[in-house]
Design an enzyme around this catalytic site. Structure first.
Site, PDB file in Angstrom:
ATOM      1  N   SER A  12       0.802  -1.211   0.000  1.00 35.25           N
ATOM      2  CA  SER A  12       0.000   0.000   0.000  1.00 35.25           C
ATOM      3  C   SER A  12       0.838   1.265   0.000  1.00 35.25           C
ATOM      4  CB  SER A  12      -0.966   0.033   1.186  1.00 35.25           C
ATOM      5  OG  SER A  12      -0.251   0.205   2.397  1.00 35.25           O
ATOM      6  N   THR A  62      -1.589   0.956  -6.342  1.00 38.42           N
ATOM      7  CA  THR A  62      -1.739   0.318  -5.034  1.00 38.42           C
ATOM      8  C   THR A  62      -2.909   0.974  -4.321  1.00 38.42           C
ATOM      9  OG1 THR A  62      -0.554  -0.476  -3.069  1.00 38.42           O
ATOM     10  CG2 THR A  62      -0.129   1.803  -3.750  1.00 38.42           C
ATOM     11  N   TYR A  63      -3.178   0.545  -3.113  1.00 40.98           N
ATOM     12  CA  TYR A  63      -4.309   1.084  -2.363  1.00 40.98           C
ATOM     13  C   TYR A  63      -3.814   1.981  -1.232  1.00 40.98           C
ATOM     14  CZ  TYR A  63      -3.176  -2.691   0.897  1.00 40.98           C
ATOM     15  OH  TYR A  63      -2.520  -3.522   1.758  1.00 40.98           O
ATOM     16  N   GLY A 112       5.755  -2.218   1.183  1.00 46.40           N
ATOM     17  CA  GLY A 112       5.847  -3.487   0.472  1.00 46.40           C
ATOM     18  C   GLY A 112       6.561  -3.321  -0.853  1.00 46.40           C
ATOM     19  N   ALA A 113       6.072  -4.023  -1.882  1.00 46.89           N
ATOM     20  CA  ALA A 113       6.715  -3.986  -3.198  1.00 46.89           C
ATOM     21  C   ALA A 113       6.794  -2.574  -3.759  1.00 46.89           C
ATOM     22  CB  ALA A 113       5.959  -4.892  -4.162  1.00 46.89           C
ATOM     23  N   ALA A 114       5.814  -1.722  -3.442  1.00 44.19           N
ATOM     24  CA  ALA A 114       5.825  -0.341  -3.932  1.00 44.19           C
ATOM     25  C   ALA A 114       7.046   0.428  -3.437  1.00 44.19           C
ATOM     26  CB  ALA A 114       4.543   0.374  -3.514  1.00 44.19           C
TER      27      ALA A 114
END
Length: 155
Positions: free
Chosen positions: A24, A56-57, A72-74
């Site tokens: 996120s 993403t959110y 995370g991945a972001a």
């Protein structure tokens, strides 16, 4: 139905990247509310420094923190200090476009809001679409256009 801009945070800076969190983007609730972005809403993120584009959110951080944290991945796509454009989208019937006035917030290097703008679409007497950028008082601002290759910016 057409996908159009719902709200935009333009030029907000990344304050932190947290690879270990499970995903996120964390944003200040005050910024989200002013732009009409909801918690858990998916947003598109464009990194002006690297050109990375992700989706993403949103989760909400602490009110008044001016945070912009990629999780995370972001977190792999953005570094602290990178300038981002974060845009929410909504779906509308094409005829309803003139009823929208999406908010656009611009930011300084400390993630303080510099401008609160609105996009506006109307129709002229011939039925053609007209586009305007409005400031907080409703005054129309110049739309940045470039006319022809190598010419100066108009407006």
């Amino acid at each position: 139905m057409r996908k159009v801009i719902g709200g935009k945070l333009h030029g907000i800076r990344v304050t932190e990247s947290n690879l270990e969190y499970h995903g996120s983007i964390t944003l200040d609730p005050e910024h989200c509310e002013a732009a009409g972005i909801l918690p858990l809403e998916f947003v598109d993120i464009w990194n002006k420094n690297s050109g990375a584009r992700i989706s993403t959110y949103v989760i909400l951080g602490h009110r008044g923190s001016r945070c912009c944290i990629l999780n995370g991945a972001a977190a792999r796509t953005c570094q602290p200090g990178d300038e981002l454009i974060i845009c929410s989208s909504i779906y509308v019937d094409g005829a309803d476009i003139i009823d929208l006035n999406p908010a656009v917030l611009t930011f300084d290097a400390g993630n303080h809001v510099v401008e609160r703008l609105r996009y506006s679409v109307s129709r002229d007497d011939a039925g053609r679409y007209q586009f305007a950028i409005l400031d907080e008082a409703g005054a129309q601002l110049p739309v940045p256009l470039v006319s022809g290759a190598g010419r100066k910016r108009l407006g």
